[in-house]
Design an enzyme around this catalytic site. Structure first.
Site, mmCIF file in Angstrom:
data_model
loop_
_atom_site.group_PDB
_atom_site.id
_atom_site.type_symbol
_atom_site.label_atom_id
_atom_site.label_comp_id
_atom_site.label_asym_id
_atom_site.label_seq_id
_atom_site.Cartn_x
_atom_site.Cartn_y
_atom_site.Cartn_z
ATOM 1 N N GLU A 205 18.249 -44.046 106.211
ATOM 2 C CA GLU A 205 17.029 -43.232 106.191
ATOM 3 C C GLU A 205 16.683 -42.706 104.803
ATOM 4 O OE1 GLU A 205 17.077 -40.202 109.177
ATOM 5 O OE2 GLU A 205 17.363 -41.608 110.824
ATOM 6 N N GLU B 152 20.591 -46.355 115.143
ATOM 7 C CA GLU B 152 20.622 -45.072 115.843
ATOM 8 C C GLU B 152 19.657 -45.160 117.014
ATOM 9 O OE1 GLU B 152 20.028 -41.557 113.427
ATOM 10 O OE2 GLU B 152 21.351 -42.356 111.862
#
Length: 808
Positions: free
Chosen positions: A438, A513
């Protein structure tokens, strides 16, 4: 049988060092005991032993009157044993700062200079007989920035809280008096956005070896399987740290798990100039090889031997798991030719009671809990893992997605990535690397693309046997890192997965995720004051989804490799969706102790072949008679019928990868379910219980090693007079240990509990949270019985006895 195997694996791991030391001049000695610790101060030099105002760097070995000096008086410092996390013992402190909240409201970091510097001192002796050997100090992990001195001489600085490092200390050793090792740890700068701990929270080792030796992490092997045989290409980096040229030879052999030699390569000569390195390549073939798999994680041993003048001068053993991994865009992951859907979890590294300073056994304990759930893969979020975690995954059969801390191609982070790969690339559990997570400032632009290309080039250079992914919190977005990453990783955004696959059918996809349902174990209504959310698969943050929103998509599409749920266990920090008094997350399938939440049984239903039939909630609802209770049933049965006090409430077919629900007017008694699975009947029930009467202690271990390191997890519940576990009990339980052992932590899984995880000696206690709490004990070095007594006002006490056995 599985628990017995786990115990034997741990015992074998402990004995490895002793066996190696007996066969080779190399010594790999644990340096965890006998440390002294004291807090410093990041903003006041007078409270930091004058560190920032003493001119320590003008001359080599200049220590002045600071704590760096060998003659410094540290008798008033606290004696500790590593691993050590000083943050876990700090009180909780409310703060409006988002980073403090993210780190679990522990007063450590830049806003708390008085708690953010830790000093460590350790003395040790090197015998004069070892004066011709090389000596190094190896740190497996220190949080965070640290500086190291030996006998007043500066060794260096490490700027990662997660990647291990090593210093050659040969030139600074003294043989006729104690050596003084000093470490200053600076945790004032956060590295992540979650609880990270503080201190020397992993092992420290003292290594001794000859001038001619195998380099640190200098053995790398690659397996090629053809038919029933496996060819192992072994690359051994040999160093000559002496000043003069040296000659020797390298031989490599492979043994089975019991030490029987199976195959040996021809001995190869090697000649090295002083202070130089050579790489020796050898190939060995294992006939009728037993492949490492999730069901049978078989491990061979590769032994690399260095000889000089006909004598063994060094010998290194590494475990080998022979397996093949392929990843295809259309069919996903295959292990040894068998297709596997990734049923994975993300995990941070803290646990109830001990924070980041976990004893080795706790890694095995946590992996076993995940395997019982049906997990087959573990993502190390978001940093280099503890070496013992990978050992546990190798031994127990768990795939690992091994992740770099940061997407960066700077010299510092390339060095960290190199150290991570070189350390972990021989682990059979590691099937894939991740180059980052991220990175919103770079992941969609040319910076990210160029950085990713540099990192991928380094990864392929160091480990051509694997490839990489990147955890992108992006939907159907291609420019940037996704343009060049071999395997597209999705953090959430599961609604865009199908479209992305249609646009990029040649790129394999994995959910790095997924899910992120937030639940509080044993709670069935939103409580914004205490910071609790219902213990069902109904609440998720805006960026995430429930379990049933993502798993059916992965399960029903061959091209979707599967994914890693956020998270396997709760962890300190990130108390989404609340803030204070919440100090822990709600994301876990299990709480921070490893106690299952109800979502556990959803995943277990579809991730295992076990007979799963689970009713929630409990059936203790005094005062709510006649009120409708939302009842969930998680099961992999074909159909389920629900009964209240023997009366049928209806029969329902179980849709695959889903759950069932009934609305049931509450009446005390027995709520039962009967399922039919492949023509068989399975049953379960929950009952209204009476008041708590007696404490019950349970542990999977009745034997530990008397080595000062081994540990046992003891779980605490209470039962009523009819022997039924009381699911909503909140009694305060006190603990006392007898024998050569100590309590090292307590917890209960309450994400808003501000009770101490580390209690004063003789004052260990913890309240039950919805009927459960946990105590962790660590063995001493004396064989004999260890007794744990648990008492609580108004309850009958309980005793657990564990036998500590001597090590050889």
């Amino acid at each position: 049988m599985l628990l017995k195997r786990t115990a034997l694996l741990i015992l074998a791991a402990v004995l490895t060092t002793a066996t190696l030391s007996a066969q080779t001049p190399r010594k790999h000695l644990l340096l965890d005991e006998g440390w002294k610790f004291h807090l410093g101060h990041a903003a006041d030099a007078t409270k930091d032993f004058n560190f920032t105002i003493a001119n320590l760097f003008s001359k080599a070995g200049k220590a002045g009157g600071t704590a760096v000096g060998p003659k410094f008086d540290d008798q008033a410092w606290t004696g500790i044993t590593l691993p050590h996390d000083w943050a876990i013992a700090l009180p909780f402190e409310n703060s409006d700062n988002a980073d403090v909240m993210g780190h679990g409201y522990k007063p450590v970091g830049g806003l708390y200079p008085q708690n953010s510097i830790g000093w460590y001192r350790k003395t040790f002796v090197i015998m004069p007989a070892d004066s011709g050997k090389r000596v190094s100090i190896q740190f497996d992990g220190v949080f965070r920035d640290c500086q190291v001195w030996l006998n007043g001489f500066y060794l260096g600085r490490n700027e990662s809280g997660y990647v291990g490092f090593e210093y050659d200390i040969t030139d600074y050793i003294q043989f006729r008096q104690e050596n003084v090792l000093v470490v200053r740890v600076d945790a004032s700068q956060y590295e992540g956005w979650f609880y990270e701990g503080a201190g020397i929270y992993r092992h420290v080792w003292l290594n001794q070896y000859e001038n001619l030796h195998v380099a640190s992490n200098g053995v790398f092997f690659q397996s090629t399987v053809a038919g029933r045989d496996a060819t192992i290409a072994v690359q051994t980096s040999v160093m000559n740290d002496g000043l003069a040229a040296g000659q020797g030879s390298v031989l490599t052999y492979i043994t089975d798990r019991n030490g029987k030699v199976l195959v040996q390569a021809a001995e190869k000569p090697v000649a090295l100039a002083g202070r130089s390195t050579a790489v020796v390549q050898q190939e060995l073939t294992i006939k009728d090889a037993r492949l490492w798999s999730l069901e049978d994680p078989y491990l061979y041993k590769v032994v690399s031997v260095v000889k000089q003048d006909g004598h063994i001068v060094d010998q290194v053993r590494r475990r080998l798991g022979v397996r093949t991994v392929t990843i295809e865009a259309a069919t996903g992951l295959s292990l040894n030719g068998k297709r596997i859907k990734i049923q994975g979890v993300n995990c941070h590294q803290d646990h109830a009671g001990v924070g980041s300073a976990q004893p080795d056994y706790l890694h095995y304990y946590r992996i076993r809990r995940l395997q019982e759930l049906g997990v087959n893969a573990y993502r190390t979020s978001h940093h280099a893992p503890t070496p013992e975690l990978l050992d546990a995954c190798d031994s127990l059969g768990m795939l690992v997605l091994d992740e770099a801390r940061l997407l960066s191609s700077s010299a510092e982070y390339q060095d960290q990535f190199r150290r991570l790969i070189e350390r972990d690339r021989n682990h059979p559990s590691v099937f894939l690397w991740s180059i980052g997570n991220e990175e919103g400032y770079a992941q969609t632009n040319s910076f990210g693309k160029r950085i990713a290309l540099s990192m991928l080039a380094l990864q392929h250079q160091l480990d051509p046997t694997r490839t990489s992914t990147y955890a992108a919190d992006l939907g159907n977005v291609f420019p940037g890192v996704n343009e060049v990453i071999p395997i597209r990783g999705f953090n959430y955004r599961e609604k865009h997965v199908v479209a992305y696959h249609q646009d990029h059918p040649e790129q394999p996809i994995v959910g790095t995720e997924m899910g992120s349902t937030v639940t509080t174990r044993g709670i069935y209504a939103v409580d914004s004051v205490k910071g609790y959310v219902p213990d069902q698969d109904i609440t998720a943050p805006w960026w995430a989804s429930t379990a049933e929103a993502w798993w059916p998509l992965a399960a029903e599409n061959d091209w979707f490799m599967g994914g890693f749920v956020w998270t396997g266990f709760d962890y300190r920090g990130e108390p989404t969706p609340f803030q204070w008094p919440n100090i822990s997350s709600h994301f876990g399938i299990m709480d921070v102790c490893g106690f299952p939440k109800n979502i556990y049984y959803y995943y277990q239903s579809w991730w295992t072949d076990k007979d799963v039939l689970h009713i929630s909630p409990h059936w203790n609802w005094k005062g709510q008679e006649g009120k409708n209770i939302d009842v969930w049933v998680n099961s992999n049965a074909d159909q389920v019928e629900l009964f209240l006090n023997g009366k049928s409430l209806g029969k329902k077919a179980m849709p695959r990868n889903r759950h069932l629900q009934w609305s049931v007017p509450y009446r005390a008694g027995t709520l039962s379910a009967v399922g039919t699975k492949h023509g068989r009947t399975i049953r379960t029930q929950v009952q209204t219980t009476d008041a708590p009467d007696v404490i019950e202690l349970s542990t999977e271990r009745t034997i530990v090693l008397a080595d000062g390191r081994d540990a046992a997890v003891i779980n605490v519940t209470v039962k009523d007079k009819r022997g039924r576990e009381v699911p909503d009990a909140g009694n305060l339980v006190r603990f006392r240990v007898q024998g050569d052992a100590r309590i090292i932590g307590v917890g209960n899984g309450d994400p808003s509990s501000h009770e101490a995880d580390q209690c004063a000696p003789g004052a260990w206690q913890r309240s039950l949270f919805n009927g459960k709490c946990q105590v962790i004990i660590q063995s001493g070095k004396t064989a004999g019985a260890i007794r744990l007594d648990a008492t609580s006002d108004g309850l009958r006490p309980a005793v657990a006895t564990i036998q500590a056995t001597a090590t050889k």
